[in-house]
Design a protein around this motif. Structure first.
Motif, PDB file in Angstrom:
ATOM      1  N   GLN A   1      49.788  29.837  26.773  1.00 33.85           N
ATOM      2  CA  GLN A   1      50.703  30.425  25.790  1.00 33.85           C
ATOM      3  C   GLN A   1      51.703  31.355  26.486  1.00 33.85           C
ATOM      4  O   GLN A   1      52.884  31.357  26.160  1.00 33.85           O
ATOM      5  CB  GLN A   1      49.918  31.180  24.727  1.00 33.85           C
ATOM      6  CG  GLN A   1      50.789  31.682  23.591  1.00 33.85           C
ATOM      7  CD  GLN A   1      49.969  32.323  22.486  1.00 33.85           C
ATOM      8  OE1 GLN A   1      48.760  32.490  22.601  1.00 33.85           O
ATOM      9  NE2 GLN A   1      50.631  32.682  21.409  1.00 33.85           N
ATOM     10  N   ASP A   2      51.230  32.140  27.464  1.00 31.55           N
ATOM     11  CA  ASP A   2      52.138  32.990  28.256  1.00 31.55           C
ATOM     12  C   ASP A   2      53.176  32.134  28.969  1.00 31.55           C
ATOM     13  O   ASP A   2      54.356  32.465  28.997  1.00 31.55           O
ATOM     14  CB  ASP A   2      51.374  33.792  29.312  1.00 31.55           C
ATOM     15  CG  ASP A   2      50.518  34.892  28.725  1.00 31.55           C
ATOM     16  OD1 ASP A   2      50.692  35.228  27.547  1.00 31.55           O
ATOM     17  OD2 ASP A   2      49.656  35.400  29.476  1.00 31.55           O
TER      18      ASP A   2
ATOM     19  N   TYR B   1      55.766  30.854  26.608  1.00 27.22           N
ATOM     20  CA  TYR B   1      56.681  31.923  26.236  1.00 27.22           C
ATOM     21  C   TYR B   1      57.726  32.156  27.330  1.00 27.22           C
ATOM     22  O   TYR B   1      58.913  32.296  27.038  1.00 27.22           O
ATOM     23  CB  TYR B   1      55.915  33.214  25.954  1.00 27.22           C
ATOM     24  CG  TYR B   1      56.837  34.385  25.696  1.00 27.22           C
ATOM     25  CD1 TYR B   1      57.471  34.531  24.470  1.00 27.22           C
ATOM     26  CD2 TYR B   1      57.103  35.317  26.696  1.00 27.22           C
ATOM     27  CE1 TYR B   1      58.339  35.591  24.236  1.00 27.22           C
ATOM     28  CE2 TYR B   1      57.954  36.370  26.471  1.00 27.22           C
ATOM     29  CZ  TYR B   1      58.576  36.498  25.243  1.00 27.22           C
ATOM     30  OH  TYR B   1      59.439  37.540  25.023  1.00 27.22           O
ATOM     31  N   ILE B   2      57.287  32.178  28.562  1.00 30.32           N
ATOM     32  CA  ILE B   2      58.212  32.397  29.694  1.00 30.32           C
ATOM     33  C   ILE B   2      59.256  31.300  29.755  1.00 30.32           C
ATOM     34  O   ILE B   2      60.448  31.560  29.893  1.00 30.32           O
ATOM     35  CB  ILE B   2      57.441  32.497  31.031  1.00 30.32           C
ATOM     36  CG1 ILE B   2      56.635  33.800  31.051  1.00 30.32           C
ATOM     37  CG2 ILE B   2      58.386  32.418  32.219  1.00 30.32           C
ATOM     38  CD1 ILE B   2      55.608  33.870  32.141  1.00 30.32           C
TER      39      ILE B   2
ATOM     40  N   THR C   1      60.229  29.188  27.320  1.00 31.81           N
ATOM     41  CA  THR C   1      61.124  29.157  26.155  1.00 31.81           C
ATOM     42  C   THR C   1      62.075  30.348  26.176  1.00 31.81           C
ATOM     43  O   THR C   1      63.219  30.251  25.744  1.00 31.81           O
ATOM     44  CB  THR C   1      60.334  29.122  24.831  1.00 31.81           C
ATOM     45  OG1 THR C   1      59.419  30.216  24.794  1.00 31.81           O
ATOM     46  CG2 THR C   1      59.594  27.810  24.684  1.00 31.81           C
ATOM     47  N   ALA C   2      61.641  31.500  26.688  1.00 30.54           N
ATOM     48  CA  ALA C   2      62.500  32.684  26.767  1.00 30.54           C
ATOM     49  C   ALA C   2      63.643  32.441  27.776  1.00 30.54           C
ATOM     50  O   ALA C   2      64.734  32.980  27.628  1.00 30.54           O
ATOM     51  CB  ALA C   2      61.694  33.901  27.176  1.00 30.54           C
TER      52      ALA C   2
END
Length: 121
Positions: free
Chosen positions: A111-112, A115-116, A118-119
């Motif tokens: 999940q981390d 997130y990285i 997609t950010a």
């Protein structure tokens, strides 16, 4: 330099038993051993370009073969010349200092990682 653990994410995070694909560069968020050759961080790119310009100026005979060589092969040839060793040492010192002055990007879960990525888009 020879007897230390480089402060590169790929080196430091392997001692934490982190999944290799999760050992991301804190500058460009890609995995792999690339800080010495292909990192897209602006400061690193500028230092890399300067190094290559100085190496090619010092070793003009390599210019014709440069395109066919990998970065590691080019560095290996450059290290054989006593005049280029200080140039490469300066570049490696820069990457050490640059990495040490930046926090590691630690990924604890998929999940981390998601997130990285997609950010960054």
């Amino acid at each position: 330099l020879l007897f230390s653990v480089p402060p590169y994410a790929i080196e430091l995070l392997r001692y934490k038993n982190m999944v290799r694909e999760w050992q991301l560069c804190c500058f460009c968020q890609t995995s792999g051993e690339h800080i010495l050759s292909t990192c897209t961080n602006q400061e690193t790119v500028e230092e890399h370009v300067t190094l290559y310009q100085l190496l090619l100026k010092t070793m003009p005979f390599v210019l014709q073969q440069w395109q066919a060589l990998s970065d590691w092969a080019f560095f290996a040839i450059a290290l054989l010349d006593v005049n280029t060793m200080p140039l490469i040492a300066h570049f490696i010192h820069f990457t050490f200092s640059h990495c040490k002055s930046t926090l590691l990007l630690i990924v604890w879960s998929e999940q981390d990682l998601l997130y990285i990525y997609t950010a960054a888009l």
